[in-house]
Design a protein around this motif. Structure first.
Motif, PDB file in Angstrom:
ATOM      1  N   ILE A 273       0.889  -1.220  -0.191  1.00 11.37           N
ATOM      2  CA  ILE A 273      -0.029   0.291   0.134  1.00 11.37           C
ATOM      3  C   ILE A 273       0.830   0.834  -0.209  1.00 11.37           C
ATOM      4  CG2 ILE A 273      -1.450   1.704   1.320  1.00 11.37           C
ATOM      5  CD1 ILE A 273      -2.650  -1.975   2.291  1.00 11.37           C
TER       6      ILE A 273
ATOM      7  N   THR B  19       0.994   4.083  -3.372  1.00  8.97           N
ATOM      8  CA  THR B  19       0.784   5.439  -2.713  1.00  8.97           C
ATOM      9  C   THR B  19       1.540   6.096  -3.249  1.00  8.97           C
ATOM     10  OG1 THR B  19      -0.412   5.099  -0.533  1.00  8.97           O
ATOM     11  CG2 THR B  19       0.344   6.924  -0.782  1.00  8.97           C
ATOM     12  N   GLN B  20       3.120   5.968  -3.411  1.00  6.10           N
ATOM     13  CA  GLN B  20       4.684   6.562  -3.368  1.00  6.10           C
ATOM     14  C   GLN B  20       3.710   6.817  -4.761  1.00  6.10           C
ATOM     15  OE1 GLN B  20       6.360   8.282  -1.248  1.00  6.10           O
ATOM     16  NE2 GLN B  20       7.140   9.432  -3.484  1.00  6.10           N
TER      17      GLN B  20
ATOM     18  N   ASN C 216       1.483   6.813  -7.483  1.00  4.19           N
ATOM     19  CA  ASN C 216       0.624   7.601  -7.165  1.00  4.19           C
ATOM     20  C   ASN C 216       0.925   8.954  -7.267  1.00  4.19           C
ATOM     21  OD1 ASN C 216      -1.154   5.287  -8.335  1.00  4.19           O
ATOM     22  ND2 ASN C 216      -1.968   5.211  -5.738  1.00  4.19           N
ATOM     23  N   ILE C 217       1.479   9.455  -5.806  1.00  7.82           N
ATOM     24  CA  ILE C 217       2.053  11.163  -5.969  1.00  7.82           C
ATOM     25  C   ILE C 217       2.740  11.138  -7.386  1.00  7.82           C
ATOM     26  CG2 ILE C 217       3.603  12.311  -4.086  1.00  7.82           C
ATOM     27  CD1 ILE C 217       1.999  10.296  -2.022  1.00  7.82           C
TER      28      ILE C 217
END
Length: 80
Positions: A53, A57-58, A60-61
């Motif tokens: 996860i 998330t990284q 996507n950022i």
């Protein structure tokens, strides 16, 4: 800093997995440490999941920042 963050995520995931198994045992009203190999399995699954996860998330950022940079430079068409 990156290694410490990764270790923290894995530790949180392992703790979450372990507590999930212990909670499951308490709901069934059996010994909390019944079948201890399952505790290790759940801790490993939790650590892997939290790590995945965090990496997603990284990614996507970074993708979002790249798209915003292109948009601000005018290279990205505007979508409505």
């Amino acid at each position: 800093a990156e290694a410490a963050r990764m270790a923290g995520e894995m530790l949180m995931g392992a703790t979450f997995g372990l507590l999930t198994k212990m909670y499951s045992n308490s709901l069934r009203r059996v010994s909390l440490m019944r079948q201890p190999w399952e505790h290790i399995l759940f801790a490993g699954i939790g650590a892997y999941t939290f790590q995945w996860i965090a990496e997603a998330t990284q990614r996507n950022i970074e993708y979002y920042e790249e798209r915003m940079k292109k948009f601000k430079e005018g290279k990205q068409p505007k979508y409505f």
